[in-house]
Design a protein around this motif. Structure first.
Motif, PDB file in Angstrom:
ATOM      1  N   HIS A 123       0.737  -1.242   0.036  1.00 32.54           N
ATOM      2  CA  HIS A 123      -0.097   0.171   0.068  1.00 32.54           C
ATOM      3  C   HIS A 123       1.058   1.354   0.203  1.00 32.54           C
ATOM      4  O   HIS A 123       1.983   1.184   0.430  1.00 32.54           O
ATOM      5  N   PRO A 124       0.334   2.377  -0.434  1.00 35.78           N
ATOM      6  CA  PRO A 124       1.130   3.698  -0.535  1.00 35.78           C
ATOM      7  C   PRO A 124       2.233   3.910   0.494  1.00 35.78           C
ATOM      8  O   PRO A 124       1.659   4.009   1.829  1.00 35.78           O
ATOM      9  N   ALA A 125       3.410   3.762   0.271  1.00 43.66           N
ATOM     10  CA  ALA A 125       4.500   3.819   1.380  1.00 43.66           C
ATOM     11  C   ALA A 125       5.302   4.869   1.182  1.00 43.66           C
ATOM     12  O   ALA A 125       5.481   5.575  -0.130  1.00 43.66           O
ATOM     13  N   SER A 126       5.847   5.513   2.289  1.00 41.30           N
ATOM     14  CA  SER A 126       6.574   6.807   2.009  1.00 41.30           C
ATOM     15  C   SER A 126       7.901   6.773   3.046  1.00 41.30           C
ATOM     16  O   SER A 126       7.633   6.339   4.365  1.00 41.30           O
ATOM     17  N   LEU A 127       8.960   6.882   2.792  1.00 39.15           N
ATOM     18  CA  LEU A 127      10.175   6.884   3.695  1.00 39.15           C
ATOM     19  C   LEU A 127      11.399   7.789   3.031  1.00 39.15           C
ATOM     20  O   LEU A 127      11.347   7.727   1.903  1.00 39.15           O
ATOM     21  N   ALA A 128      12.303   7.894   3.918  1.00 37.09           N
ATOM     22  CA  ALA A 128      13.479   8.638   3.282  1.00 37.09           C
ATOM     23  C   ALA A 128      14.704   7.971   3.905  1.00 37.09           C
ATOM     24  O   ALA A 128      14.600   7.596   5.009  1.00 37.09           O
TER      25      ALA A 128
END
Length: 522
Positions: free
Chosen positions: A278-283
């Motif tokens: 599912h839509p994932a965000s990280l840096a």
């Protein structure tokens, strides 16, 4: 589990005398041991020590260069795996022996498909498959599911179930729990106890010393192809076994508390592919080791594959460095051009050209640097490979040796060497130490620290939570395809991470309770 003394004190089922094997260099030298009915023999040692080679000799996959074997007091020299299996000698190898395009049922009974009027009896086949998978606690799986659609943990259980069909007098298990969940491990151990009670002899190969001490009667340790210990396992502490394996105790200073974390080298925003991620965000930052934890099937590997372009993302964006424009990554080739490397979970199937030399595998991602006038410079390629063999302590006869002849840990180092030579600023690692001995793990942990000190960003998936807590600066936890939480070194705990890992599958209170139980049994 306690030894079944009434069975294990009988005459030897299998006797090995002076077994040796030589490829480009000696792999085994003068191995003597015997195995009795109802005995669980733990076989361990560093990668390259000769464990898998010895097992393959017993199972007819490899011919010994010296020595001989006896089965029930009679000469035993199987010419093939089929011949060995006909005599009741079976092996579940670390490298899965399944056909991914066929179903679970077809893989289980490929050589004995039930027939009715000349056609495959699908009803009978499905019933037999469900019954056999029930043996390993997975009877609820649809028997017509293609094996390639299963996670590696479930594939491993299918392989184990396949080898328990028919007569089995000696079962060799090569790193059987490397891809299993805690529940699957307990099911396997329960099955091992039943087999022991039935008089089946078991050779259990593992680097997980706590498992060996739990289930084995006796410990055999190989080092550099020689037998250095054959004794009651209860006489040795974990530290003593490590010292026997490595010749010395290995300590690694990762200096994780004093890393200098820089600007982001990789950012993902809403990256996803239904239904697995599912839509994932990280840096990911320069000089950082960012771990990804989670249960098998939580989407960890799938997320790495989306970043690397191995699978096409349905939504989301990837940003490299300080660029405000999203990178166009539609294939692994695009990812490599963007400075992203990936060491895959399946080093044999996806990471290496097994028949090719170490030198070829090392230069594969950077052929332009070992070419002159459009032609490959073999001397330069060999020189590069020799440098990495020395730097990473790869055990081999020479850089001309085929990668397929190396142990699992040394194969993993060859894959890593390839990406080190490419010198990518962003490195993705999927289960980098799976099936690797303590010494090789220490080498890889040390390498991670060095890469972080050089300013590279490392994104590491591992099923070993203690490993992630040792090497990482932050840990992102995936659950049911979502990033459930992210923890930094100063605020994580095993229980909090496990609670996050369970959170996508059960309610919050149930997740905390399950995590507490899992933490106590980890």
């Amino acid at each position: 589990m306690q030894p079944n003394d009434s069975l294990s004190q009988g005459s030897p089922l299998l006797t090995l005398s002076g077994i040796g094997k030589r490829y480009a260099a000696p792999v085994l030298d003068g191995i003597d041991l015997d195995l009795r009915p109802g005995q669980v023999l733990a076989l361990t040692g560093e990668n390259g020590a000769g464990k898998s080679t010895l097992s393959k000799i017993i199972c007819g996959l490899v011919d010994a260069s010296a020595g001989g074997m006896m089965l029930d007091g009679q000469p035993y020299a199987p010419a093939s795996r089929t011949q060995a299996e006909g005599l009741g000698i079976r092996m579940v190898m670390q490298e899965l022996n399944l056909i991914p395009t066929l179903s679970i049922a077809e893989n289980l009974f490929l050589e004995k498909l039930p027939r009715r009027f000349g056609w495959i009896d699908r009803k009978k086949l499905a019933e037999a498959a469900r019954a056999q998978m029930e043996v390993v606690g997975l009877g609820e799986l649809d028997p017509w599911t293609p094996v390639g659609d299963l996670g590696l943990g479930h594939q491993q259980m299918v392989e184990i179930a396949r080898n328990l069909i028919g007569s089995c007098r000696c079962l060799i298990l090569d790193e059987p729990t490397a891809m299993l969940t805690n529940r699957e491990v307990e099911l396997l151990f329960s099955r091992i106890e039943r087999l022991r009670a039935e008089g089946v002899a078991i050779i259990y190969i593992s680097h997980r010393l706590e498992e060996l001490k739990r289930i084995a009667d006796r410990i055999v340790v190989l080092r550099d192809g020689k037998l250095v210990c054959n004794d009651d396992i209860g006489r040795y502490s974990t530290e003593q076994l490590v010292q026997l394996m490595a010749g010395e105790l290995t300590k690694v200073d990762l200096d994780a508390e004093h890393r200098r974390i820089g600007a982001p080298v990789l950012r993902i925003r809403g990256l996803g592919r239904a239904p697995v991620v599912h839509p994932a965000s990280l840096a990911l930052h320069a000089g950082e080791v960012l771990g990804i934890a989670g249960l098998i099937g939580s989407g960890r590997t799938e997320l790495l594959r989306l970043i690397f372009g191995a699978d096409r993302a349905e939504q989301g964006e990837i940003f490299i460095g300080d660029s405000q424009e999203p990178a166009r990554i539609r294939s692994p080739k695009d990812a490599v051009k963007a400075g992203i490397a990936m060491v895959t979970e399946d080093r044999k199937g996806q990471g290496l050209l097994l028949p090719q030399a170490i030198s070829v595998n090392t230069s594969l991602a950077n052929l332009g640097s070992v070419s002159r006038g459009g032609m490959l410079d073999h001397a330069a390629e060999s020189s590069v490979a020799q440098d990495y063999v020395k730097k990473l302590r790869i055990r081999s006869g020479s850089v001309a040796q085929a990668a397929g002849e190396l142990s699992g840990g040394n194969q993993q180092k060859v894959v890593i060497a390839r990406w080190l030579y490419r010198d990518c600023p962003i490195m993705l690692f999927d289960e980098p130490t799976r099936g690797i001995d303590i010494g090789a793990k220490s080498d890889i942990y040390r390498l991670f620290a060095e890469l972080a000190a050089q300013g590279k960003g490392l994104l590491v998936v591992s099923s070993d939570l203690r490993e992630l807590m040792q090497i990482c600066d932050r840990i992102a936890v995936m659950s049911a395809g979502r990033i459930a939480d992210t923890f930094s070194r100063d605020d994580w705990s095993q229980e909090r991470i496990l609670a996050a890992a369970f959170s996508g599958y059960v309610g919050r209170q149930e997740a905390a309770a399950a995590a507490h139980v899992a933490g106590n049994t980890a």
